[in-house]
Design an enzyme around this catalytic site. Sequence first.
Site, PDB file in Angstrom:
ATOM      1  CE  LYS A  12     -32.287  85.533  30.572  1.00 37.24           C
ATOM      2  NZ  LYS A  12     -31.682  85.818  29.251  1.00 37.24           N
ATOM      3  CE  LYS A  53     -30.732  92.421  29.077  1.00 40.44           C
ATOM      4  NZ  LYS A  53     -29.925  91.335  28.463  1.00 40.44           N
ATOM      5  NE  ARG A  66     -28.029  91.690  32.315  1.00 34.91           N
ATOM      6  CZ  ARG A  66     -29.132  92.216  32.836  1.00 34.91           C
ATOM      7  NH1 ARG A  66     -29.070  93.393  33.440  1.00 34.91           N
ATOM      8  NH2 ARG A  66     -30.267  91.568  32.761  1.00 34.91           N
ATOM      9  CE1 TYR A 123     -20.662  80.996  33.143  1.00 42.03           C
ATOM     10  CE2 TYR A 123     -22.219  81.242  34.950  1.00 42.03           C
ATOM     11  CZ  TYR A 123     -21.859  81.484  33.646  1.00 42.03           C
ATOM     12  OH  TYR A 123     -22.695  82.214  32.820  1.00 42.03           O
ATOM     13  CB  SER A 165     -22.630  85.209  36.146  1.00 49.21           C
ATOM     14  OG  SER A 165     -23.658  86.194  36.120  1.00 49.21           O
ATOM     15  CD  GLU A 221     -44.145  83.019  29.497  1.00 49.12           C
ATOM     16  OE1 GLU A 221     -43.729  82.522  28.420  1.00 49.12           O
ATOM     17  OE2 GLU A 221     -44.736  84.111  29.554  1.00 49.12           O
ATOM     18  CE  LYS A 254     -29.349  83.208  32.767  1.00 48.10           C
ATOM     19  NZ  LYS A 254     -28.909  83.686  31.445  1.00 48.10           N
TER      20      LYS A 254
END
Length: 310
Positions: free
Chosen positions: A175, A201, A185, A297, A258, A217, A232
């Site tokens: 991610k 982040k 968000r 989506y 998104s 990871e 992602k």
Amino acid sequence: MLRPADLIAPLFVVDGKGAPEEIRSMPGVFRLNITDLVKECRALARLGVPAVALFPKLDARLKDPEGTRALDEDTLVLRAVRAVKKALPGLTVITDVALDPYTSHGHDGVLTPAGDDVANDRTVGILREMAVLQARAGVDFVAPSDMMDGRVGAIRGALDAAGFTDTGILAYSAKYNSAYYGPFRDAVGSAQAAGTRLLSKATYQMNPANRREALREAALDAAEGADLLMVKPAGAYLDIIRDLRESTDLPLAAYQVSGEYAQLQAAAEKGWLDLRSARDESLLAIRRAGADVILTYFAEAYARDYASRA
């Protein structure tokens, strides 16, 4: 080839009995009350979409620095899970394991005393409890999206100890700290919590320039007990999807996020591209790169068009 059976529909849920709320930055995507959420899940199941991923948007008054509402046994997402599984027991339900919908600062975990970073180990302890509550509500997969170190193994241990050995883990293994998350968000209210949709982040999400870290990871998550691995965002990280596909035998998911959705919608509204063709091409590229399943989506729209072609 891409079928509706290869898709997972992310859905946003809110409390109350209000009409669906369209998310301004995500045309055609709505926040749904639990009753309407169940209706949407029925529609998706009829179209052949086998799974949904649920994300709650809490009232800002319920948020605090510790994200305590995440551990309430009657919290919004758990009530939504119980309603969906009661109505559609065969639908695969996935829930997010991260604190950003619940914290007043918008981060995925609790902060250090200095407030300048996320406290990894303390956050992992909370995520373990979240995952068990979600399993008890009936989810099929918990999906830790927080990117804390060691959280997959901790969650697997907690689930097994609580008797939920059949509850799977969809790990957000790669991610990235992406600029494409802004509309999401908005959707869950973490942007407003932080006071800006540009909340960084970077201390716990991956550097977009780092390719090899994804392999490390993913290998760690697999060793700790993940059942599926995820990349992602998807569209800007097709090379990462391919790298992971060639390095693991585990099923691989990719999240068309998104911002990817919003930019296609915006360009189509301007008349600069054909939405259906661009949508299908973008999804096919993710599939071609090696994703077994895609969170998008566009799931319902793609499934409807697929049915009309059949």
